[in-house]
Design a protein around this motif. Structure first.
Motif, short mmCIF file in Angstrom:
data_model
loop_
_atom_site.label_atom_id
_atom_site.label_comp_id
_atom_site.label_asym_id
_atom_site.label_seq_id
_atom_site.Cartn_x
_atom_site.Cartn_y
_atom_site.Cartn_z
N ASN A 108 0.60 -1.20 0.08
CA ASN A 108 0.16 0.08 -0.06
C ASN A 108 0.64 1.19 0.16
O ASN A 108 0.72 2.01 0.94
N SER A 109 1.77 1.21 -0.90
CA SER A 109 2.47 2.54 -0.97
C SER A 109 3.03 2.68 -2.59
O SER A 109 3.01 1.59 -3.32
N THR A 140 -1.87 -3.78 -3.32
CA THR A 140 -2.55 -2.73 -2.84
C THR A 140 -3.95 -3.27 -2.16
O THR A 140 -4.72 -3.92 -3.10
N THR A 141 -4.13 -3.11 -0.94
CA THR A 141 -5.59 -3.48 -0.28
C THR A 141 -6.21 -2.29 0.23
O THR A 141 -7.35 -2.18 0.16
N ASP A 142 -5.51 -0.93 0.11
CA ASP A 142 -5.91 0.19 0.47
C ASP A 142 -6.36 0.84 -0.86
O ASP A 142 -5.75 1.16 -1.75
N TYR A 189 -4.48 3.64 -3.06
CA TYR A 189 -3.52 3.31 -3.99
C TYR A 189 -4.08 2.41 -5.27
O TYR A 189 -3.27 1.78 -6.05
N GLN A 190 -5.34 2.51 -5.65
CA GLN A 190 -5.92 1.62 -6.75
C GLN A 190 -5.54 2.65 -8.09
O GLN A 190 -5.58 3.62 -8.14
#
Length: 282
Positions: free
Chosen positions: A144-145, A223-225, A228-229
């Motif tokens: 997630n970055s 990415t799960t957040d 950040y998609q």
């Protein structure tokens, strides 16, 4: 010698036009789909003429009026894809051109072995090493970055090989002249090699930007957040609805918008891109 006959020119243009139509037809269908109501595609018959819903579809997509289909705004997904694509393209070029410079112009033990070790990594694409790469990124706390999205995809054996071949075509007299004038390695690299490699850098930038923009598996994995998609992953999630029919007009409008940044990059760098691909001598 090929004769300049009128019928050959006509045939060549017909073949080119047919090729353009084959390539452009899916894009045309995507645009047409974005101008109709979603119910127009339930029957399975695809309209071939534009509808009257284009303004509403693109306005809803751009202003966030499709919150039921998307968890994040289109603008944020475009921003994430842009950051990822630019990071990958610029990072690959910087690392590759420096590694090629070291391999060609520095004499150190196992220099050729180092090059072939880099080149062999072509046999290990991201899909093959995706599990250990994910484990490393997870252990480093880079999930997630933007760093997690781009850094694992930066290394490029192909770009290193291409820059190496470019540097090998540059006459050794240039290096000797620079040495006589008192130029160090970095000055020789900055003032001579970089200007001579400008067209090749432009061609690689276009290719690598599109490569980074179209990434799908890796962004979904790291990415799960939702913040950040990327846009490509977002289109897939818009189509994955369970309890209702997908809103194809919004999906296709998003697809059309997702095509625009790569198209703009290609148009802006078209001259250097073509020159970098066909140029064989310095």
């Amino acid at each position: 010698m090929v004769e300049n006959q009128r019928w050959l020119n006509i045939l060549a243009h017909l073949v080119l036009i047919a090729g353009v139509l084959v390539v452009a037809f899916p894009v045309y269908i995507a645009f047409i789909a974005s101008t109709h109501e979603p119910s127009a595609f339930v029957s399975g018959v695809v309209p071939l003429l534009p509808g009257s819903n284009a303004a509403n579809s693109y306005a809803d997509v751009l202003t966030g009026g499709v919150s039921s289909q998307m968890s994040v705004p289109i603008s944020l997904m475009l921003k994430n894809s842009m950051i990822m694509a630019l990071s990958i393209a610029i990072g690959k070029i910087v690392i590759s051109i420096l590694s090629a410079f070291a391999i060609v112009y520095f004499r150190f033990p196992f220099r050729q072995a180092a090059f072939w070790m880099i080149f062999i990594t072509l046999m290990l694409p991201v899909e093959v090493r995706i599990v250990p790469t994910f484990q490393v990124i997870s252990n480093l706390g880079m999930l997630n970055s933007y760093a997690g999205l781009s850094i694992p995809l930066i290394a490029s054996a192909t770009a290193t090989f291409l820059f190496r071949q470019v540097f090998l075509t540059i006459p050794d007299e240039l290096m000797e002249a620079a040495r006589i004038d008192g130029a160090g390695p970095l000055k020789f690299f900055k003032d001579i090699l970089l200007p001579l490699s400008r067209t090749n850098i432009a061609a690689l930038f276009v290719i690598l930007f599109i490569y980074g923009w179209n990434q799908y598996i890796w962004p979904i994995l790291v990415t799960t957040d939702d913040k950040y998609q990327t846009i490509v992953a977002g289109i897939k999630r818009m189509a994955d609805v369970v309890d209702s029919e997908p809103l194809w007009n919004y999906i296709m409008a998003t697809s059309v918008l997702a095509m625009l940044p790569p198209v703009v990059v290609v148009i802006m760098m078209q001259r250097l891109f073509v020159k970098g691909l066909v140029e064989t001598e310095k």
